[in-house]
Design an enzyme around this catalytic site. Sequence first.
Site, PDB file in Angstrom:
ATOM      1  N   THR A 155       0.824  -1.212   0.000  1.00 15.19           N
ATOM      2  CA  THR A 155       0.000   0.000   0.000  1.00 15.19           C
ATOM      3  C   THR A 155       0.860   1.266   0.000  1.00 15.19           C
ATOM      4  OG1 THR A 155      -0.197  -0.112   2.397  1.00 15.19           O
ATOM      5  CG2 THR A 155      -1.998  -1.052   1.139  1.00 15.19           C
ATOM      6  N   ARG A 189       7.720  -9.810  -4.326  1.00 17.27           N
ATOM      7  CA  ARG A 189       7.754 -11.271  -4.195  1.00 17.27           C
ATOM      8  C   ARG A 189       7.216 -11.922  -5.460  1.00 17.27           C
ATOM      9  NH1 ARG A 189       5.669 -12.006   1.481  1.00 17.27           N
ATOM     10  NH2 ARG A 189       7.482 -11.348   2.653  1.00 17.27           N
ATOM     11  N   LYS A 208       7.782   3.600  18.571  1.00 22.60           N
ATOM     12  CA  LYS A 208       7.779   4.997  18.143  1.00 22.60           C
ATOM     13  C   LYS A 208       8.378   5.914  19.203  1.00 22.60           C
ATOM     14  CE  LYS A 208       3.815   4.216  15.113  1.00 22.60           C
ATOM     15  NZ  LYS A 208       2.356   4.087  15.113  1.00 22.60           N
ATOM     16  N   GLY A 249      -1.794   5.042   7.077  1.00 21.74           N
ATOM     17  CA  GLY A 249      -2.554   5.105   5.833  1.00 21.74           C
ATOM     18  C   GLY A 249      -1.598   5.196   4.675  1.00 21.74           C
TER      19      GLY A 249
END
Lengths: 411, 411
Positions: free
Chosen positions: B12, B44, B203, B300
């Site tokens: 994505t 892949r 993070k 996203g």
Amino acid sequence: MAIKIALLGLGTVGSGVLKIIKNNQKKIKQTSGEEIVIKKALVRNPNKHKNVAKELDLTTDFMEILQDPEIKIVVELMGGLHPAKEYISDALNAGKNVVTANKDLMATYGSELIALAAKDRCDLMYDASVAGGIPILRTLSTSYASDMISEIQGIINGTTNYILSQMGEKGLSYDAALKQAQELGFAEADPTNDVTGKDAAYKIVILSKFAFGTKIGINDFTIEGINNLQDFDIKQAQKMGYVIKLIGIAKNIAGKLFVEVAPCLLPENAIMAHIKNEINALQIKSQSLGTAVFTGPGAGSSATASSVMSDVIAETSNYVKQINGKPFSNFSRIMKLTSSEDVKYPYYLSFDAEETLFTLSKLLSKLEIPVREIKRINQKTVVMTEEISRQQLQDLAIQDQYLRASYKVLK
Amino acid sequence: MAIKIALLGLGTVGSGVLKIIKNNQKKIKQTSGEEIVIKKALVRNPNKHKNVAKELDLTTDFMEILQDPEIKIVVELMGGLHPAKEYISDALNAGKNVVTANKDLMATYGSELIALAAKDRCDLMYDASVAGGIPILRTLSTSYASDMISEIQGIINGTTNYILSQMGEKGLSYDAALKQAQELGFAEADPTNDVTGKDAAYKIVILSKFAFGTKIGINDFTIEGINNLQDFDIKQAQKMGYVIKLIGIAKNIAGKLFVEVAPCLLPENAIMAHIKNEINALQIKSQSLGTAVFTGPGAGSSATASSVMSDVIAETSNYVKQINGKPFSNFSRIMKLTSSEDVKYPYYLSFDAEETLFTLSKLLSKLEIPVREIKRINQKTVVMTEEISRQQLQDLAIQDQYLRASYKVLK
């Protein structure tokens, strides 16, 4: 080898810069690649600054700075258009990099100075000129480098946001809120530029250049401040679930640029509605990132000084690598400005007493203004419209002498 | 001369990068100084990506990318620790600049890879590894270059923030909210790393390096997720005027570094309390800027891709000027971690039914835990304390078997 810089002006921001360089030497050296030393400062009255005279040379003569080959960066903190413009031009022509926090100057003579810096292969950075405590210009020029911005909404004037917050939350009158803002140092003795929206307008000019790559002037768009805003409308907006904020907006509407500074209604659950008192905020909508909000102090000695220092460090780092001369923002595009037909928003309209509901309804219907809500309060009338064009609004204003206020309703 | 880059992975985020480069070519060329072209992508199964096979070479062999001298930037978007680490190391050793969005990798092997990049004089940037839609790492390394940060509070996991928002606002159960998050694509099929706080912990490790210059590991601090959080406590917190959020915190407490990921109570009027659903936010307190908040989508496809592109553009711009090799963050400082005595917060405590008020009061008094409020609800007990040390809290947990939950109360 330390990098020597000069300050033009040693007021609150200049003193803040002095303090940061003194306190955070080690981090500054790590992040910039060099020690940074203030060699000279241009002041009006050296006697007023005796406390720092041991640390740096004070001078009343700009030529002393201009002709000093050791000085690589000139930091302009005087404000005003002249002689700031001339000093900056001279500095660039002498091969010195420049940092300025002067929004009036950059909004007015920005293009000219940017072109001069490019010709002279010098850096000209001005991150502190918009919303001192929010690193917005650098973010727009780096983190949005591949993204297309569709809208920028800014609460970019701390004075007016303070006044509106106090009016809205504490029920203070405009005059009382302004007086309080002045007492707390959030408004100047002469607040004209703030309350009429002019200060915000300068900032939106600079923001438009960074966000849309498009050069506009302060006379290219409508500027409305909060000086005519009535308690009545703040209260009515609240009852309908909205908060009134002074918003600088720049928006791509079907390929044209819409720019405006005006009081707007924000839904009370919007993040921007929660930005209170002297705090500034910028909401950016873009193709890739969606909606992002940046908020922080808009001004103040240390916030602005820190923003100035980010520029000084970036220029120092460039100087170390010998790559000065790249524009602060590379993005450039020509966009037409919108016309009154292009711009559509729902509007909050406030009418004075005398009109009958019948006459008003007839007129609204004639102008094809769809109404969402209409309220009579104390012989006044408040109307929330659906989306209408600015052209419709202008027609209404001409044909209805009782229309006293009209504010965009933002989502 | 266009700059050729290669993508490792074409999921994505990779597709998002492709789309941005295609759509915003002109702006990218202006801001980076060069046209950017994706030459190859490691996948892949090339058959799965036939739709893009005309635009770029697909390969299943990393060596094809490594040995292509035209490729100047390698963008790692595979995720996972291995072979991502090996591919990045090989690319750096081959003199290629690297961009990665891989937080697990940077939190785990960051120091090693950063040192390797410095040795190889290559860029290694990873702005997308933390809060994809918020340009936080670049902002910390540039706009905070002269400022000293005292605290960073982050809502840095969209999945858990979505779940908590739905539980808090809609009254959904944890299971129902998780299911909904999965259906909407805000949670993965296996949400373990998100709901246990591990994702946020990676993070905060990276953020600590940028904000405090200090290297910590994922095992150096307490990580508590939302998987044991009860509806009951969310409701009680609300009644007391608080919202529960999963917060990653890194704070300078008297010169020592406190780091934690845990559910916390935020006052309902705090800006951070208004950050809802999948949105992320970072609140940064610093010496000069005061409090600033940055908010936007945390993940996203397009937000992360945009963040990746900011890095690609920065590296391209460096490549054009031949100045690759400067670390993404230069700030470096050794800080000790806090001990249990150093850390003090007010706490929300939740006890199970069986205890009598008398026994509890006695114990709290013995441990010198000052109480602000104590409530019995449905045979449970909720206590709001004044500031207490983590040592006191740990003592309480050992001595009171009925203590079921304890959450920091943030200001």
